[in-house]
Structures are given as C-alpha cells and as structure tokens.
Design an enzyme around this catalytic site. Structure first.
Site, PDB file in Angstrom:
ATOM      1  N   SER A   1       0.818  -1.216   0.000  1.00 37.45           N
ATOM      2  CA  SER A   1       0.000   0.000   0.000  1.00 37.45           C
ATOM      3  C   SER A   1       0.849   1.263   0.000  1.00 37.45           C
ATOM      4  CB  SER A   1      -0.891  -0.005   1.246  1.00 37.45           C
ATOM      5  OG  SER A   1      -1.702   1.145   1.248  1.00 37.45           O
TER       6      SER A   1
ATOM      7  N   LYS B   1      -3.569   2.177  -2.316  1.00 34.68           N
ATOM      8  CA  LYS B   1      -3.256   3.263  -1.375  1.00 34.68           C
ATOM      9  C   LYS B   1      -4.306   3.312  -0.265  1.00 34.68           C
ATOM     10  CE  LYS B   1      -1.499   7.094   0.130  1.00 34.68           C
ATOM     11  NZ  LYS B   1      -0.367   6.879   1.039  1.00 34.68           N
TER      12      LYS B   1
ATOM     13  N   GLY C   1       1.224  11.557   4.290  1.00 34.79           N
ATOM     14  CA  GLY C   1       0.045  12.005   5.042  1.00 34.79           C
ATOM     15  C   GLY C   1      -1.236  11.363   4.561  1.00 34.79           C
TER      16      GLY C   1
ATOM     17  N   CYS D   1      -2.346   4.837  12.839  1.00 37.17           N
ATOM     18  CA  CYS D   1      -2.885   6.204  12.826  1.00 37.17           C
ATOM     19  C   CYS D   1      -3.263   6.586  14.245  1.00 37.17           C
ATOM     20  CB  CYS D   1      -4.169   6.262  12.001  1.00 37.17           C
ATOM     21  SG  CYS D   1      -3.891   6.026  10.276  1.00 37.17           S
TER      22      CYS D   1
ATOM     23  N   LYS E   1      -2.715  -4.737   9.581  1.00 33.70           N
ATOM     24  CA  LYS E   1      -1.326  -4.357   9.305  1.00 33.70           C
ATOM     25  C   LYS E   1      -0.731  -3.685  10.530  1.00 33.70           C
ATOM     26  CE  LYS E   1       1.565  -1.907   6.012  1.00 33.70           C
ATOM     27  NZ  LYS E   1       1.577  -1.250   4.700  1.00 33.70           N
TER      28      LYS E   1
ATOM     29  N   ASN F   1       4.698  -1.916   8.955  1.00 26.88           N
ATOM     30  CA  ASN F   1       4.525  -0.580   8.409  1.00 26.88           C
ATOM     31  C   ASN F   1       5.857   0.159   8.635  1.00 26.88           C
ATOM     32  OD1 ASN F   1       3.335   1.843   7.448  1.00 26.88           O
ATOM     33  ND2 ASN F   1       1.343   1.125   8.197  1.00 26.88           N
ATOM     34  N   THR F   2       5.909   1.434   8.347  1.00 23.75           N
ATOM     35  CA  THR F   2       7.187   2.163   8.443  1.00 23.75           C
ATOM     36  C   THR F   2       7.557   2.491   9.894  1.00 23.75           C
ATOM     37  OG1 THR F   2       5.975   4.205   8.089  1.00 23.75           O
ATOM     38  CG2 THR F   2       6.986   3.202   6.157  1.00 23.75           C
TER      39      THR F   2
ATOM     40  N   GLY G   1      12.328   0.588   3.220  1.00 22.84           N
ATOM     41  CA  GLY G   1      13.435   0.185   2.341  1.00 22.84           C
ATOM     42  C   GLY G   1      14.415  -0.753   3.025  1.00 22.84           C
TER      43      GLY G   1
ATOM     44  N   GLY H   1       7.284  -2.638  -1.258  1.00 19.38           N
ATOM     45  CA  GLY H   1       6.911  -1.231  -1.278  1.00 19.38           C
ATOM     46  C   GLY H   1       7.937  -0.357  -1.962  1.00 19.38           C
TER      47      GLY H   1
HETATM   48  C1  FMN Z   1       5.424   6.540   0.045  1.00 18.86           C
HETATM   49  C2  FMN Z   1       4.821   5.497   0.940  1.00 18.86           C
HETATM   50  C3  FMN Z   1       3.455   5.531   1.207  1.00 18.86           C
HETATM   51  C4  FMN Z   1       2.867   4.574   2.036  1.00 18.86           C
HETATM   52  N1  FMN Z   1       1.526   4.601   2.261  1.00 18.86           N
HETATM   53  C5  FMN Z   1       0.933   3.621   3.000  1.00 18.86           C
HETATM   54  C6  FMN Z   1      -0.485   3.578   3.184  1.00 18.86           C
HETATM   55  O1  FMN Z   1      -1.237   4.390   2.630  1.00 18.86           O
HETATM   56  N2  FMN Z   1      -0.989   2.596   3.997  1.00 18.86           N
HETATM   57  C7  FMN Z   1      -0.196   1.649   4.588  1.00 18.86           C
HETATM   58  O2  FMN Z   1      -0.703   0.783   5.288  1.00 18.86           O
HETATM   59  N3  FMN Z   1       1.148   1.653   4.401  1.00 18.86           N
HETATM   60  C8  FMN Z   1       1.722   2.608   3.622  1.00 18.86           C
HETATM   61  N4  FMN Z   1       3.088   2.592   3.433  1.00 18.86           N
HETATM   62  C9  FMN Z   1       3.919   1.531   4.064  1.00 18.86           C
HETATM   63  C10 FMN Z   1       4.254   0.408   3.067  1.00 18.86           C
HETATM   64  O3  FMN Z   1       3.095  -0.222   2.589  1.00 18.86           O
HETATM   65  C11 FMN Z   1       5.174  -0.642   3.734  1.00 18.86           C
HETATM   66  O4  FMN Z   1       4.536  -1.147   4.881  1.00 18.86           O
HETATM   67  C12 FMN Z   1       6.527  -0.086   4.166  1.00 18.86           C
HETATM   68  O5  FMN Z   1       6.989   0.878   3.242  1.00 18.86           O
HETATM   69  C13 FMN Z   1       7.597  -1.169   4.349  1.00 18.86           C
HETATM   70  O6  FMN Z   1       7.843  -1.882   3.162  1.00 18.86           O
HETATM   71  P1  FMN Z   1       9.034  -1.486   2.111  1.00 18.86           P
HETATM   72  O7  FMN Z   1      10.283  -1.349   2.915  1.00 18.86           O
HETATM   73  O8  FMN Z   1       9.059  -2.576   1.089  1.00 18.86           O
HETATM   74  O9  FMN Z   1       8.628  -0.160   1.509  1.00 18.86           O
HETATM   75  C14 FMN Z   1       3.680   3.554   2.610  1.00 18.86           C
HETATM   76  C15 FMN Z   1       5.055   3.528   2.328  1.00 18.86           C
HETATM   77  C16 FMN Z   1       5.634   4.463   1.503  1.00 18.86           C
HETATM   78  C17 FMN Z   1       7.112   4.380   1.206  1.00 18.86           C
END
Ligand code: FMN
Length: 312
Positions: free
Chosen positions: A28, A52, A79, A138, A173, A200-201, A225, A273
């Site tokens: 997402s 998204k 955001g 959130c 998640k 998540n991040t 990342g 992601g």
């Molecule tokens: C630009 C960006 C936007 C994101 N938006 C969402 C979101 O809307 N909802 C969500 O659950 N996670 C969101 N994430 C988190 C990612 O889905 C994922 O959990 C996180 O980036 C870790 O995976 P990756 O290291 O492969 O990116 C977002 C991540 C990035 C980088």
C-alpha cells in the site's frame, strides 16, 4: 545442489481462503490504485496488490517535502493522501476488475473507530476486493492521539469493529513502533483478524545540516526500504511464534532471496513497497526471479518454506 530443471515450481500460497498464484503483493502507498501501473507491470502476474490507504472522505495529505532518500532507505510523510473510499469504488475498482485474475486488497485507515466503520461500509458495496487490510498506524483521536496499533485496547476496539462490519477477510497491518510485536499480533488475532501483515514504516527523521531544517516538512516521517529489513524479519519471526493466522511480511524486500528470507522467518506471503520507487517493475521482476530461485534450489513448492528456518 538439487535442481528441478525443466519442472515448473509451484509458487502458489494461501492466505486463509484467498489463493495467490505467488506470494508477491505490491504494498500500500507505493503502487497507487494499481491501475496507474497497468502499462508497466503485468498486474495479473503478481500475487496481488494493495491499493493506497483509503479513508471515508478524500484527503489532501501533508505539504512538501514529503519524501527523502536516506542511506539504504526512504523517509516519507505523504500524510495518507487519497481519493476517498467512494471514488475508489466508483472510479478505480471497475477498471481493476477488468484485469483478469488480479487480486486486490483495499487498505483502510481512520482516526476514530467510526471512520474505519464508515469506510468499510462503503467498500462493502464494491465488487472485486479480496480482503481488507487495516492500517492501524494512525492516531486514535478519541483516545488522546495514541496510535491504534500501539495500544492493545485501541487495537482490540478497531479490529473487533472492523470484524463486525466487514463482509470480507480482514488483514491487520501492524505498526512496528511497539515494544512487543508478539503482543500486538496476538491482540489482532484474538480480536478476529484472519491474517496480519507487518511491518509498516518506522518513525524516523533527518535534518539538513546546512540549512538546519528537517528534510521532511512534517519533521517526523516513516522509514522504509532495505535499511529496515533485518528488523522486519525479526518482527515477522516474533509474530509467527505468537499467532496461528497467516502472516504477510514486508520491509525492504528487493530480491527473490529477500522474499525467501521472510518466508523462512514465518511469512506466508510478502509485500514490496519502496523497491517500486527505484524500479516500477520490481514486483513483477521479483515474482519472476522467485521461479528461478526455486529451480536453482530444488524447491518444488514455495509454500513449504514458510517457517522453515533451520535453528542453529
Ligand atoms: C510513500 C509510501 C506511502 C505509504 N503509504 C501507505 C499507506 O497508505 N498505507 C499503509 O498501510 N502503508 C503505507 N506505506 C507503508 C508500506 O506499505 C510498507 O509497509 C513499508 O513501506 C515497508 O515496506 P518497504 O520497505 O518494502 O517499503 C507507505 C510507504 C511508503 C514508502
């Protein structure tokens, strides 16, 4: 080394009732609403895609700068900008449904229990969604702004509500910004989740030492990342020891070997992601690479790798 030269490895996995042709799912927030990638990625070759994050009303997101590249990672504070659940159902979903065999997951967020409730009600009206993924990272405005996913009571409340309203399987998640991921995984399971996804991040920040200003207008941001991968693997491992429901792992995956690593730690499927920012075709390429990995390693059924780490 054993090989399965000539034989086609079986990459399929199951998340509860949902059958995926391979474990690679676009994460997402990094893959738009899927349709934007139609001309560059064969969407039907992915295990699935998560759109998204959707809210009950459209949201504009944060002011720029919202993205910053760090050593081996990325900071973002988008955001949760999105078109809203109604526009998704009316405008995007019909196009996604035209992609034969695409498995679509709708990511949902909110700031109160009622927000989640309303968004799910709207999405229940749409056809062609395989499951909901609840983003619980959130702030819960009704509980002093603590994140739903950081507080066992808030997490239980939102998952129980979603379970009651949802007409589809529910993936929760999890936020990695917690003391015990095992505890939160257990709460999600006990409150009715069919699967969990993580991570998540990570909350992080960076400062420009020349201007002394934050790199991101929001000051704090989410780190994703390759930089987060070893922590994410550990969290998937911890969560897998705590629950019986399937786990979708993510955090810094950029190769087929990374996918295998998450599966050995306990994941049934994975999401990709940030890698899509570096290469928009990353998801499809990694899914292709997985078949080669299986052939080279004599693996006939990829699903057998889940939880297969060999203890020292
Ligand atoms: C630009 C960006 C936007 C994101 N938006 C969402 C979101 O809307 N909802 C969500 O659950 N996670 C969101 N994430 C988190 C990612 O889905 C994922 O959990 C996180 O980036 C870790 O995976 P990756 O290291 O492969 O990116 C977002 C991540 C990035 C980088």
């Amino acid at each position: 080394m054993a090989t399965t030269e000539g034989r086609i490895p079986d990459l399929s996995v199951r998340i509860g009732e949902i059958q995926l042709k391979n474990p690679v799912i676009a994460a997402s927030g990094t893959f738009g609403y899927g349709v934007e990638f139609e001309d560059i990625v064969h969407l039907e070759r992915l295990g699935g895609l998560v759109v998204k994050g959707l809210s009950k009303e459209p949201m504009a997101g944060n002011p720029p700068p919202r993205l910053y590249e760090t050593a081996a990672g990325m900071l973002n504070a988008i955001g949760l900008q999105n078109i809203g659940a109604r526009a998704f159902v009316d405008e995007k979903l019909p196009k996604l449904r035209q992609v034969k065999d695409a498995v679509v997951f709708a990511n949902i967020f909110g700031y109160t229990r009622e927000d989640y409730e309303r968004t799910i009600q709207i999405l229940n009206e749409g056809e062609g969604i395989s499951a909901y993924e609840l983003n619980v990272s959130c702030p819960n405005t009704a509980h002093g702004g603590i994140q739903f996913g950081n507080d066992a009571r808030s997490l239980d409340e939102v998952v129980t509500t979603a379970r009651r309203i949802s007409q589809r399987p529910l993936i929760v998640k999890l936020s990695p910004n917690v003391t015990s991921i095992a505890q939160m995984a257990r709460v999600a399971q006990d409150s009715g989740a069919d699967a969990i996804s993580l991570v998540n991040t990570f909350v992080a920040m960076a400062i420009d030492t020349e201007t002394r200003k934050p790199r991101i207008a929001n000051v704090t941001a989410g780190l994703s990342g390759p930089a987060i991968k070893p922590i994410a693997v550990r969290m998937v491992y911890d969560a897998s020891k705590a629950v019986k429901i399937p786990i979708i792992g993510m955090g810094g995956i950029s190769t087929a070997a990374d996918v295998v690593e998450f599966m050995l730690a306990g994941a049934t499927a994975v999401q990709i992601g940030t890698a899509s920012y570096w290469d928009p075709r990353a998801t499809e390429k990694i899914a292709e690479e997985l078949a080669g990995w299986c052939r080279e390693h004599g693996v006939e059924g990829l699903r057998d790798l889940t939880g297969g780490m060999v203890a020292e």
